[in-house]
Each structure stands twice: as C-alpha cells, then as structure tokens.
Motif scaffolding. Structure first.
Motif, PDB file in Angstrom:
ATOM      1  N   UNK A 101      -8.854  -5.058 -14.198  1.00 25.60           N
ATOM      2  CA  UNK A 101      -7.642  -3.037 -13.958  1.00 25.60           C
ATOM      3  C   UNK A 101      -8.082  -2.719 -14.051  1.00 25.60           C
ATOM      4  N   UNK A 102      -7.475  -2.063 -13.527  1.00 25.42           N
ATOM      5  CA  UNK A 102      -7.931  -0.195 -12.399  1.00 25.42           C
ATOM      6  C   UNK A 102      -6.487   0.618 -12.686  1.00 25.42           C
ATOM      7  N   UNK A 103      -6.546   1.296 -13.686  1.00 28.07           N
ATOM      8  CA  UNK A 103      -6.155   2.397 -14.226  1.00 28.07           C
ATOM      9  C   UNK A 103      -5.637   3.636 -13.476  1.00 28.07           C
ATOM     10  N   UNK A 104      -4.308   4.040 -14.347  1.00 24.86           N
ATOM     11  CA  UNK A 104      -4.278   5.471 -13.530  1.00 24.86           C
ATOM     12  C   UNK A 104      -4.144   5.281 -11.890  1.00 24.86           C
ATOM     13  N   UNK A 105      -3.819   4.362 -11.814  1.00 24.24           N
ATOM     14  CA  UNK A 105      -3.467   3.630 -10.118  1.00 24.24           C
ATOM     15  C   UNK A 105      -1.971   3.342  -9.549  1.00 24.24           C
ATOM     16  N   UNK A 106      -1.748   4.506  -8.834  1.00 24.24           N
ATOM     17  CA  UNK A 106       0.216   4.885  -8.621  1.00 24.24           C
ATOM     18  C   UNK A 106       0.129   3.294  -7.051  1.00 24.24           C
ATOM     19  N   UNK A 107       1.372   2.775  -7.648  1.00 26.77           N
ATOM     20  CA  UNK A 107       1.457   1.571  -5.987  1.00 26.77           C
ATOM     21  C   UNK A 107       2.531   2.367  -5.618  1.00 26.77           C
ATOM     22  N   UNK A 108       2.117   2.875  -3.610  1.00 25.96           N
ATOM     23  CA  UNK A 108       3.304   2.871  -3.436  1.00 25.96           C
ATOM     24  C   UNK A 108       4.408   2.650  -2.627  1.00 25.96           C
ATOM     25  N   UNK A 109       3.670   1.451  -2.286  1.00 17.96           N
ATOM     26  CA  UNK A 109       4.139  -0.090  -1.535  1.00 17.96           C
ATOM     27  C   UNK A 109       3.797  -1.365  -1.261  1.00 17.96           C
ATOM     28  N   UNK A 118       0.096  -9.577   2.009  1.00 20.21           N
ATOM     29  CA  UNK A 118       0.461  -9.297   1.498  1.00 20.21           C
ATOM     30  C   UNK A 118      -0.487  -7.642   1.994  1.00 20.21           C
ATOM     31  N   UNK A 119       0.522  -6.695   1.801  1.00 20.72           N
ATOM     32  CA  UNK A 119      -0.146  -5.473   2.185  1.00 20.72           C
ATOM     33  C   UNK A 119      -0.051  -4.565   1.069  1.00 20.72           C
ATOM     34  N   UNK A 120      -0.929  -3.862   0.059  1.00 17.38           N
ATOM     35  CA  UNK A 120      -0.108  -3.251  -0.646  1.00 17.38           C
ATOM     36  C   UNK A 120      -1.417  -1.828  -0.900  1.00 17.38           C
ATOM     37  N   UNK A 121      -0.319  -0.145  -0.754  1.00 22.69           N
ATOM     38  CA  UNK A 121      -0.969   0.661  -0.910  1.00 22.69           C
ATOM     39  C   UNK A 121      -0.671   1.681  -1.536  1.00 22.69           C
ATOM     40  N   UNK A 122      -2.182   1.713  -2.129  1.00 23.04           N
ATOM     41  CA  UNK A 122      -2.426   2.652  -3.294  1.00 23.04           C
ATOM     42  C   UNK A 122      -2.120   4.274  -3.233  1.00 23.04           C
ATOM     43  N   UNK A 123      -1.777   4.817  -4.382  1.00 22.30           N
ATOM     44  CA  UNK A 123      -2.058   6.666  -3.759  1.00 22.30           C
ATOM     45  C   UNK A 123      -3.313   6.932  -3.932  1.00 22.30           C
ATOM     46  N   UNK A 124      -4.036   7.591  -2.705  1.00 22.63           N
ATOM     47  CA  UNK A 124      -5.166   7.973  -2.586  1.00 22.63           C
ATOM     48  C   UNK A 124      -5.990   6.939  -2.275  1.00 22.63           C
ATOM     49  N   UNK A 125      -5.663   5.182  -1.811  1.00 23.56           N
ATOM     50  CA  UNK A 125      -6.703   4.542  -1.747  1.00 23.56           C
ATOM     51  C   UNK A 125      -6.272   4.012  -0.614  1.00 23.56           C
ATOM     52  N   UNK A 126      -7.606   3.044   0.477  1.00 23.65           N
ATOM     53  CA  UNK A 126      -6.641   2.556   1.785  1.00 23.65           C
ATOM     54  C   UNK A 126      -6.263   1.339   1.290  1.00 23.65           C
ATOM     55  N   UNK A 127      -5.172   0.920   2.107  1.00 19.77           N
ATOM     56  CA  UNK A 127      -4.222   0.127   1.772  1.00 19.77           C
ATOM     57  C   UNK A 127      -5.407  -1.693   1.741  1.00 19.77           C
ATOM     58  N   UNK A 128      -4.658  -2.749   0.728  1.00 22.03           N
ATOM     59  CA  UNK A 128      -5.718  -3.669   0.806  1.00 22.03           C
ATOM     60  C   UNK A 128      -4.720  -4.726   0.714  1.00 22.03           C
ATOM     61  N   UNK A 129      -5.622  -5.822   1.527  1.00 20.52           N
ATOM     62  CA  UNK A 129      -4.484  -7.191   1.110  1.00 20.52           C
ATOM     63  C   UNK A 129      -4.760  -8.654   0.704  1.00 20.52           C
ATOM     64  N   UNK A 130      -3.714  -9.244  -0.136  1.00 21.74           N
ATOM     65  CA  UNK A 130      -3.490 -10.075  -0.985  1.00 21.74           C
ATOM     66  C   UNK A 130      -2.792 -11.177  -0.577  1.00 21.74           C
TER      67      UNK A 130
END
Length: 434
Positions: A101-109, A118-130
């Motif tokens: 779990x990564x807490x305090x993580x806001x998903x942007x897109x 899938x490309x998952x972008x979270x606030x303040x972090x580089x995108x990750x791929x799943x």
C-alpha cells in the motif's frame, strides 16, 4: 504480471488478497487517504468518507465478514463504524498486504498505454506502467444534491457532510430521502431534540434488524434455501406490511413496488420514532420559498401524510451519490453510470479495454464485502487465464429490470444471487461457461 489496485477499502483489500493467493506477486495499492478502510475511515482529513457517528452495518456480522476472517465474538450482531474500521485495519496484516500500500497517493489519470497495458499517473510522481488495473475506489464519495423547486434561505447539507447532530441543536430540520442514511439521520436528530420532518417520494418496505429473535438477513438467507422467491417474497412483504401498520398505522404511505424492488431499508428505530411523532413524515417537496417549504401528496395514496407546508432552518439531503472516476476518460467509462455498466462483463470486466476491472461498483441487497470478494476471485482467475466471462451474461449480473427505475438502482443487484453466479464461473475453471 504487474497489477495496480486503486483504493485500500474493502474491495481493494479483498482484491489484493485474492491476487496474492493466485500467485500474482507484483501488486501495488494506491490509496489517497492516510489509512486503510475506504469509506469507513470516519475522521480522515481527505473528506472521502461519508460515515456518520451513529452508523452501523445494515448487514449482520456473519453476513458481512470476508471468507475465513470472522469478526471478533465481542462485536455486536450489527457492527458499528468502529468495529468495521478496526476489522479492515487488521485485515492487511493477516494477508501481508501492508507492504503493497502507498498511502496519501492521489491518482491523476489512468490511460491505456501502447507500450505496456496501462499508464497510471499519480500526483507528484513519475508515471508507472501496469499490465492490469483494478478500480476499487468506491461510489459513495461524490454527493448528489437535489434540484429544489425554488430557493431555500436556510442551510443545505448533504448526508456526506453529516457526522453528528451537534450542529443542528434546536433546529427544525427537513431530511430529504429515506434510504438507510436518511432514516438513521432522522432518528439521530429526533433523539437529540430537533424537530424533524422526513420528506418521501414513495412508500418503503422497512426491514427491522431482527425478526423472531434472529438477524433479518440471516433468517431470509436461510429461508431462501427451502422456499422459492415467488413464495418467500410475498410472505415477507405481508409480514413487514402488517408490522408497519401495527406500529404507525397510516402515518406512512403504502409502497407501490414489491419488496426488494428498491435497496433494502434496514432500521428498527424509525417506525417507533414516527409513532411517537419524533419524526413527522411529509410528502415530496412541491415548492420552496425562502424558509418555507410546501409539500405535495404521495402518488396513488388516498390521503396526504404530514403537514402541507412548514418552515425550516436546515435541509439535510440524503439523496445519494454520483458515480465518478475522475482519473478515467469518458472514452473508457462512456461518460455515465449507465454507459459504464453496459461496457462491463458481469458488472466487473471491461469489454473492450483489456486488463481493466471495476471491483465493488455495485449496490447489492446485502453486504458488499462478500460480493466484492467473489469479484476479486474472478479477477484473479481471469488474470491467470483460468476463467473467461461467459458469452451470455448470467441473469444475476443483469437484473436492472427487477428494481424501481431510478438512477439510484442502476448499480443494484441481488447480492447472494450475483455472488453465487460469479463463484460458479470461477469454480468451472475454464470449463463450459456458455
């Protein structure tokens, strides 16, 4: 395989558990709050929770718990908000989920990626791929306000903002809507001295928490094993109607729909409160002029219930929630709840977007938790290639015609039937699923 889970509430935790059990080890849970629990995190500063102080589960302890994880015997038959949260907070340690779990993580897109899944972008972090994404973020967080016929001069509060009755002391309060939250809030206000009016558009079948000394959901589930629904439902409806008339007479309008054609209203305190005039029942809102609200009559009723008009300090809108996934484009969801449901196999697997799942995007007649767990089992089996959605949807997963046609019931399913249908598919393990 790398899988992203959005949300560490009941559905997200259940999904993570089942993925690990299926041998999928590269799992990440993204949670915008500071702790697990989803909607049950009452005091979280994010404002996500819609829970109030006096809330209790409307399903009994044994019908709520996840498979193999019973509630403590010290917990009451109907768990409180504290019981529910503590249960969920202990769940990750039981299945080694904390590290995911990564807490305090806001998903942007979340968008499809031509490179990998899938490309998952979270606030303040580089995108990750799943390879796959499981949306488990719930649908009780974006308030749906009523469209009032006129301008109200007092305060308008949504049930999402309600925590306790302290801020409404001494006020005349109109509660709009008689779902489970509306009934609970009306009773809570009345107990603490507010003058409470409850505005209804239709009559409701009200199910007490206990019948014949047994939790009502347990009793009904056991009776379904020996009696067909065509016999059991009319009998149950007759019993509930007789009980309602015995307690409140004609102070409530008659339901114009069969039992369970709307989401169950489970409450043992509302009827006695109406009988003692702690809560006064009025019809649908006809007009609003400043502090004064005029009420209409109920459709197909012989008499008007309650006052024709009255003045109020506050309106509390218990009018439900919008289904919203702000991190997904309309091209994925269709731009509406109805469109999204049409795009899902089994209310779960996206038909055209490979590797996208919606766990817990349901309003079951009983507890969501075991239903979400069944969905999680299907997702795990689907990702490992052991099961595919059937070419013909089971009746239990496409049953909107059984419920009152309203936005509130787009997500409604019979929880036990839907859960049973999913588990039958999983148990087939790639067999004939036609």
């Amino acid at each position: 395989m790398k899988v992203c889970i959005i949300g560490a509430g009941p559905s997200g935790l259940a999904t993570a558990r089942r993925l690990l059990e299926a041998g999928i080890r590269d799992v990440v849970i993204l949670e915008r709050q500071s702790t697990v629990g989803g909607n049950w995190t009452w005091a979280d500063a994010s404002g996500h929770s819609s829970i109030y102080d006096t809330v209790r589960s409307i399903s009994s302890r044994d019908m709520t718990a996840f498979e193999g994880v019973p509630f403590s015997s010290t917990v009451g038959i109907y768990p409180t908000r504290t019981d529910m949260l503590l249960y969920l907070q202990r769940f990750p340690a039981r299945f080694d989920l904390e590290r995911l779990i990564r807490f305090n993580t806001h998903v942007v897109s979340i968008v499809p990626s031509p490179e990998k899944g899938w490309r998952v972008e979270t606030e303040g972090n580089p995108p990750e791929y799943f390879d796959a994404v499981c949306i488990c973020s719930g649908h009780h967080w974006k308030p749906l306000y009523p469209d009032l016929p006129g301008k109200f001069s007092g305060n308008i509060v949504h049930a999402h903002e309600y925590r306790d009755c302290s801020r409404f002391a001494g006020q005349r309060v109109l509660v709009i809507g008689c779902g489970n939250s509306g009934a609970d809030i009306a009773v809570d206000l009345a107990r603490h001295g507010c003058q409470v009016f409850l505005s209804l558009r239709r009559g409701y079948h009200i199910v007490p928490r206990f019948l014949f000394g047994m939790p009502s959901d347990v009793l009904y589930s056991r009776l379904r094993r020996v009696l067909p629904d065509r016999v059991l439902r009319p009998l149950a409806e007759l019993l509930l109607t007789a009980y309602r008339h015995y307690v409140v007479g004609d102070k409530l309008p008659e339901p114009n729909h069969p039992l369970f054609a709307t989401h169950p209203l489970v409450n043992s305190e509302l009827l006695p409160c109406i009988r003692k005039a702690g809560v006064q029942v009025v019809g649908p809102i006809g007009n609003v002029r400043g502090a004064e609200i005029c009420f209409g009559s109920f459709p197909n009723q012989r008499r008007r219930c309650g006052a024709a008009q009255s003045e109020f300090d506050t309106i509390i809108a218990c009018t439900g929630y919008e289904v919203s996934h702000p991190f997904l484009e309309d091209s994925i969801t269709g731009g509406s709840t109805d469109a999204l449901v049409e795009r899902l196999h089994l209310r779960l697997v996206h038909k055209t977007m490979k590797g996208l799942y919606f766990v817990g995007l349901l309003q079951p007649s009983g507890s969501l938790w075991p239903v979400a767990d069944a969905q999680a089992k299907f997702v795990a089996a689907h990702l490992t290639g052991e099961v595919q959605p059937p070419t013909i949807e089971p009746a239990a997963s496409d049953c909107r015609d059984r419920f009152v046609p309203s936005p509130r019931h787009i997500l409604e399913v019979n929880g036990e039937d839907y859960e049973r249908a999913l588990l039958a598919l999983v148990s087939a393990r790639g067999g004939a699923l036609q």
